[in-house]
Design a protein around this motif. Structure first.
Motif, PDB file in Angstrom:
ATOM      1  N   VAL A  79      43.312  46.923  43.079  1.00 62.16           N
ATOM      2  CA  VAL A  79      42.686  46.257  44.233  1.00 62.16           C
ATOM      3  C   VAL A  79      42.631  44.745  44.007  1.00 62.16           C
ATOM      4  N   GLN A  80      42.261  44.316  42.796  1.00 60.85           N
ATOM      5  CA  GLN A  80      42.207  42.881  42.512  1.00 60.85           C
ATOM      6  C   GLN A  80      43.582  42.243  42.636  1.00 60.85           C
ATOM      7  N   MET A  81      44.595  42.922  42.092  1.00 58.72           N
ATOM      8  CA  MET A  81      45.953  42.396  42.186  1.00 58.72           C
ATOM      9  C   MET A  81      46.422  42.374  43.639  1.00 58.72           C
ATOM     10  N   GLY A  82      46.108  43.433  44.380  1.00 51.16           N
ATOM     11  CA  GLY A  82      46.479  43.499  45.780  1.00 51.16           C
ATOM     12  C   GLY A  82      45.827  42.415  46.617  1.00 51.16           C
ATOM     13  N   MET A  83      44.640  41.978  46.205  1.00 51.80           N
ATOM     14  CA  MET A  83      43.924  40.924  46.937  1.00 51.80           C
ATOM     15  C   MET A  83      44.368  39.524  46.523  1.00 51.80           C
ATOM     16  N   GLY A  84      45.318  39.461  45.574  1.00 52.32           N
ATOM     17  CA  GLY A  84      45.891  38.167  45.227  1.00 52.32           C
ATOM     18  C   GLY A  84      45.280  37.467  44.038  1.00 52.32           C
ATOM     19  N   ARG A  85      44.422  38.127  43.278  1.00 50.02           N
ATOM     20  CA  ARG A  85      43.883  37.504  42.069  1.00 50.02           C
ATOM     21  C   ARG A  85      45.012  37.283  41.075  1.00 50.02           C
ATOM     22  N   ARG A  86      44.953  36.174  40.339  1.00 53.37           N
ATOM     23  CA  ARG A  86      45.982  35.876  39.348  1.00 53.37           C
ATOM     24  C   ARG A  86      45.617  36.455  37.977  1.00 53.37           C
ATOM     25  N   GLU A  87      44.316  36.642  37.712  1.00 51.77           N
ATOM     26  CA  GLU A  87      43.872  37.221  36.450  1.00 51.77           C
ATOM     27  C   GLU A  87      42.808  38.270  36.753  1.00 51.77           C
TER      28      GLU A  87
END
Length: 212
Positions: A79-87
Motif C-alpha cells: 500500500v505504501q509503495m502503491g501510494m508513491g512513498r519512496r521509502e
C-alpha cells in the motif's frame, strides 16, 4: 523470521553469485550481527528497501517447513509503495521483527528451478516498470498478493508469492523486463487464487443453504 550472510561462499566470488544470493550477501555485509530487524533494513537501503523487504518476506514461501504467511507486513509495504512513498515506514511492531542469519542463508539457496532460470537473465534495464508509475503498479499488485497470502485457501499462496518474488527481484536489480514478467505472473497468480477462494466461498454458502 530471523538475518543474512556476511560473506560469499568460498568457491564463488561475490560478482558470480545469483542475484538473490548476492542480495542476501549484501544485506549481511551491511549488518554483521547475528540478527537484523526489518526496520533497520528499511532505513539502510533507502529506495531499494521496498523491493528488498518484499523479496525477503516472500522467499520463505519457497522453502518447506518455514512460515509463508507474511501477509500483513507485505500488505503495508504494498500500500505504501502503491501510494508513491519512496521509502517504507513500518509500524513499530513490524519494524522490530528480526531475521536470523541461518534462515537467510537457507533463503539464499532455496530458489526454485523456475526462479533460478529467471535469475540468470536479471540485469539493470531501463523501462516503464522501474518508473514511478511502474513502482505504484508493483505496490498495488503486492498488496493484492498479500491479501491472497492472508486469506486461507488450498494452493492459493504459491502462485501469487512466486510472481511477487520475481517483481521484487526486478525492483531491487532495476530490471524493467523482469519486473514486467513478475507483474504478469503476480496478476495471473492472484486471479487464480481469487477464483479458488471465490469457489470455496460459493460452496460454503451453498452448504449452509443445504443445512438450514
Amino acid at each position: 523470521m530471523d538475518g543474512l550472510t556476511q560473506h560469499a561462499p568460498a568457491d564463488l566470488p561475490h560478482e558470480e553469485l545469483a542475484p538473490i544470493s548476492r542480495i542476501v550477501t549484501e544485506v549481511a555485509a551491511q549488518f554483521p550481527g547475528a540478527r537484523i530487524t526489518l526496520g533497520e533494513m528499511g532505513e539502510a537501503f533507502g529506495d531499494r528497501a521496498f523491493g528488498l523487504l518484499i523479496l525477503l518476506l516472500c522467499l520463505p514461501s519457497l522453502l518447506p517447513g518455514m512460515a509463508s504467511v507474511f501477509g500483513i507486513p507485505m500488505l503495508i509495504l504494498g500500500v505504501q509503495m502503491g501510494m508513491g512513498r519512496r521509502e517504507p515506514k513500518l509500524p513499530r511492531f513490524i519494524a522490530r521483527q528480526s531475521i536470523k542469519r541461518e534462515d537467510l542463508l537457507r533463503l539464499a539457496g532455496g530458489s526454485t528451478k523456475w526462479l533460478k532460470k529467471i535469475e540468470r537473465f536479471v540485469r539493470p534495464r531501463e523501462g516503464f516498470f522501474i518508473s514511478n508509475t511502474g513502482d505504484r503498479l508493483v505496490g498495488w499488485l503486492t498488496a493484492y498478493s498479500a491479501l491472497m497470502l492472508i486469506l486461507p485457501g488450498p494452493g492459493t499462496n504459491g502462485p501469487p508469492a512466486f510472481g511477487t518474488i520475481v517483481m521484487a527481484l526486478g525492483v531491487v536489480e532495476a530490471d524493467s523486463r523482469v519486473v514486467g514478467i513478475g507483474v504478469l505472473l503476480t496478476l495471473l497468480g492472484c486471479i487464480f487464487a481469487t477464483c479458488v477462494l471465490g469457489a470455496l466461498g460459493w460452496m460454503a454458502v451453498q452448504a449452509l443453504g443445504w443445512i438450514f
